[in-house]
Design a protein around this motif. Structure first.
Motif, PDB file in Angstrom:
ATOM      1  N   PHE A  85      27.129  60.377  76.019  1.00  0.00           N
ATOM      2  CA  PHE A  85      27.318  60.745  74.615  1.00  0.00           C
ATOM      3  C   PHE A  85      28.465  61.724  74.371  1.00  0.00           C
ATOM      4  N   ARG A  86      29.120  62.205  75.430  1.00  0.00           N
ATOM      5  CA  ARG A  86      30.188  63.199  75.316  1.00  0.00           C
ATOM      6  C   ARG A  86      29.724  64.466  74.600  1.00  0.00           C
ATOM      7  N   SER A 122      33.441  69.061  67.210  1.00  0.00           N
ATOM      8  CA  SER A 122      33.424  67.619  67.462  1.00  0.00           C
ATOM      9  C   SER A 122      32.118  67.192  68.119  1.00  0.00           C
ATOM     10  N   GLU A 123      31.646  67.977  69.084  1.00  0.00           N
ATOM     11  CA  GLU A 123      30.383  67.649  69.752  1.00  0.00           C
ATOM     12  C   GLU A 123      29.214  67.759  68.792  1.00  0.00           C
ATOM     13  N   GLU A 125      29.342  67.154  65.576  1.00  0.00           N
ATOM     14  CA  GLU A 125      29.391  65.985  64.699  1.00  0.00           C
ATOM     15  C   GLU A 125      28.871  64.748  65.406  1.00  0.00           C
ATOM     16  N   ARG A 126      29.131  64.638  66.701  1.00  0.00           N
ATOM     17  CA  ARG A 126      28.564  63.519  67.456  1.00  0.00           C
ATOM     18  C   ARG A 126      27.050  63.668  67.566  1.00  0.00           C
ATOM     19  N   SER A 129      24.767  63.107  64.456  1.00  0.00           N
ATOM     20  CA  SER A 129      24.812  61.743  63.929  1.00  0.00           C
ATOM     21  C   SER A 129      23.710  60.849  64.474  1.00  0.00           C
ATOM     22  N   GLY A 169      24.685  56.768  69.121  1.00  0.00           N
ATOM     23  CA  GLY A 169      25.114  57.911  69.905  1.00  0.00           C
ATOM     24  C   GLY A 169      26.211  57.549  70.883  1.00  0.00           C
ATOM     25  N   MET A 172      29.418  57.012  68.910  1.00  0.00           N
ATOM     26  CA  MET A 172      29.980  58.258  68.403  1.00  0.00           C
ATOM     27  C   MET A 172      30.704  59.049  69.487  1.00  0.00           C
ATOM     28  N   ARG A 173      30.543  58.677  70.731  1.00  0.00           N
ATOM     29  CA  ARG A 173      31.298  59.358  71.785  1.00  0.00           C
ATOM     30  C   ARG A 173      32.801  59.152  71.605  1.00  0.00           C
ATOM     31  N   HIS A 175      34.189  59.325  68.676  1.00  0.00           N
ATOM     32  CA  HIS A 175      34.593  60.099  67.496  1.00  0.00           C
ATOM     33  C   HIS A 175      35.438  61.297  67.918  1.00  0.00           C
ATOM     34  N   ALA A 335      28.173  57.782  59.955  1.00  0.00           N
ATOM     35  CA  ALA A 335      27.245  57.405  61.025  1.00  0.00           C
ATOM     36  C   ALA A 335      25.937  56.861  60.461  1.00  0.00           C
TER      37      ALA A 335
END
Length: 417
Positions: A85-86, A122-123, A125-126, A129, A169, A172-173, A175, A335
């Motif tokens: 999922f980063r 950024s993480e 927001e991922r 979502s 998920g 979204m990685r 994103h 998302a």
């Protein structure tokens, strides 16, 4: 800059917001009784369902974060969460609590991680979502049993909802690929469990609050958040009723019904889509009242889609929670749209095999969900136990996978040396 020299979009936005506010106030004056009754209905929903269900989880989560338990879990879950999922390992705690406990705890915990600088924007927001999802009690209790009177339908809705959430998920990685990420923890000497304990100990020392202070702050923060949630539930309950009274929802439903007819979707499904746009419970209820001439598979598909979308009421709650951080709302909104499409598509894809399996083994579903907890304060203990055990189970599975990866990596490293 003079007001008249500002961009046209700014003036248009001011006029639109002002006009919307005037319209709502005027509608409340024209329909005071309907507005009052719908406000009471929203208050009852919040007091009987939302408040007693979420308060224990909010408080427990704050305490776990204050004592560094989330940091401990972060070390264990790092090899699982970051490659897929980063997001850092601490996000695994949010994932378990969010998937098991429902809206808006995923957004609340994501914001707390961002406030503590455990994740980047950024993480965050991922993470928000795909972790801000519906809880199993809503899908099984309110929708399957309450509206459709068939607990087996909850299995299909839940499979589609959680499968599409995890798939979202993974998507979204990608994103904000150039966005900053939290540094990967440096592997110091010692077993990974020892490293996890060190992280927990350092986090507790850094926090510095005693148990009494931490519990007081946790209760205050949790109640403030739930009061905000209750206000949004009441407000959107009134907004939906007012829009229905003035005929706006009927007009939009007719327009969407025409569009559905063009793409060979039953026009009767337009009404639950519009209702679900604002509030998922209302959307699911309206879907259950669609005439039987429409196949049940299409009804459940719409329910899955609006449940994944989550309704503008939940969107407003999430936007308010995220506003205290630099996490943007727009990626979350996009998302939700993707989640709705994925959930509806997966429901149609899995309908025949899952439905046939359930029918052939019908006794297993009531055995698994023999007694759903009652709503309200009298069912608080059963409700907390129902959701809590599922959160613990999911977290345990994640920890087992994460520690297995850690052990395998450590064993392979020793073997190469």
């Amino acid at each position: 800059m003079e007001p008249m020299k500002q961009p046209f979009q700014s003036h248009f936005r001011s006029l639109a917001l002002g006009g919307t506010a005037l319209f709502l106030v005027g509608s409340l004056i024209l329909f005071p009784e309907q507005a009052f009754n719908s406000s009471l209905k929203g208050l009852k929903t919040w007091w009987d369902v939302v408040f007693p269900a979420l308060l224990p989880f909010f408080i427990a989560s704050e305490i776990l974060m204050g004592f560094g338990v989330v940091h401990f879990l972060g070390v264990l879950l790092e090899p699982l969460m970051r490659p897929i999922f980063r997001v850092p390992g601490t996000a695994g705690f949010v994932m378990a609590m969010g998937l098991a406990s429902g809206y808006p705890i995923g957004a609340k915990l994501t914001a707390r991680l961002r406030e503590q600088k455990l994740i980047t924007r950024s993480e965050g927001e991922r993470l928000v979502s795909f972790t801000n999802t519906a809880d199993p009690l809503f899908m099984f209790g309110a929708v399957a049993v309450g509206f459709f009177h068939d607990v087996s339908l909850g299995v299909i809705i839940a499979i589609a909802h959680y499968t599409s959430s995890l798939l979202l998920g993974f998507l979204m990685r990608f994103h904000d690929p150039q966005g900053p990420t939290t540094p990967v923890p440096v592997k110091s000497d010692g077993h990974f469990l020892i490293r996890a304990y060190r992280e927990m100990h350092q986090a507790r020392i850094k926090d510095g609050r005693s148990l009494g202070e931490l519990m007081g702050d946790a209760i205050t923060s949790s109640i403030n958040t739930l009061m905000m949630v209750g206000g949004f539930i009441m407000m959107f309950s009134v907004v939906i009723e007012v829009l229905s009274q003035v005929g706006i929802t009927t007009w939009i439903s007719a327009a969407i019904g025409q569009l559905f007819s063009l793409i060979r979707i039953p026009a009767e499904l337009a009404s639950p889509v519009i209702s679900g746009l604002f509030e998922i419970t209302l959307g699911a209820q309206v879907a259950s009242q669609v005439p039987n001439t429409v196949h049940i598979a299409y009804k459940i598909t719409i329910v899955s889609a609006v449940t994944a979308w989550s309704g503008l009421s939940v969107h407003a709650q999430v936007a308010s929670i995220l506003s205290r951080t630099d996490i943007r709302y727009a990626p979350y909104c996009v998302a939700r749209l993707i989640h709705g499409v994925l959930a509806g598509w997966i429901t149609l894809l899995l309908w025949n095999p899952v439905e046939q399996y359930i029918r052939y083994s019908d006794a297993t579903v009531p055995a698994f969900l023999r007694q759903l907890p009652e709503t309200g304060w009298h069912g608080l203990a059963e409700r907390v136990s129902f959701l809590g055990w599922r959160a613990i189970l999911l977290l345990g599975i994640l920890i087992l996978i994460g520690t297995s990866i850690q052990f395998f990596k450590g064993f392979r490293t020793k073997k190469t040396h």
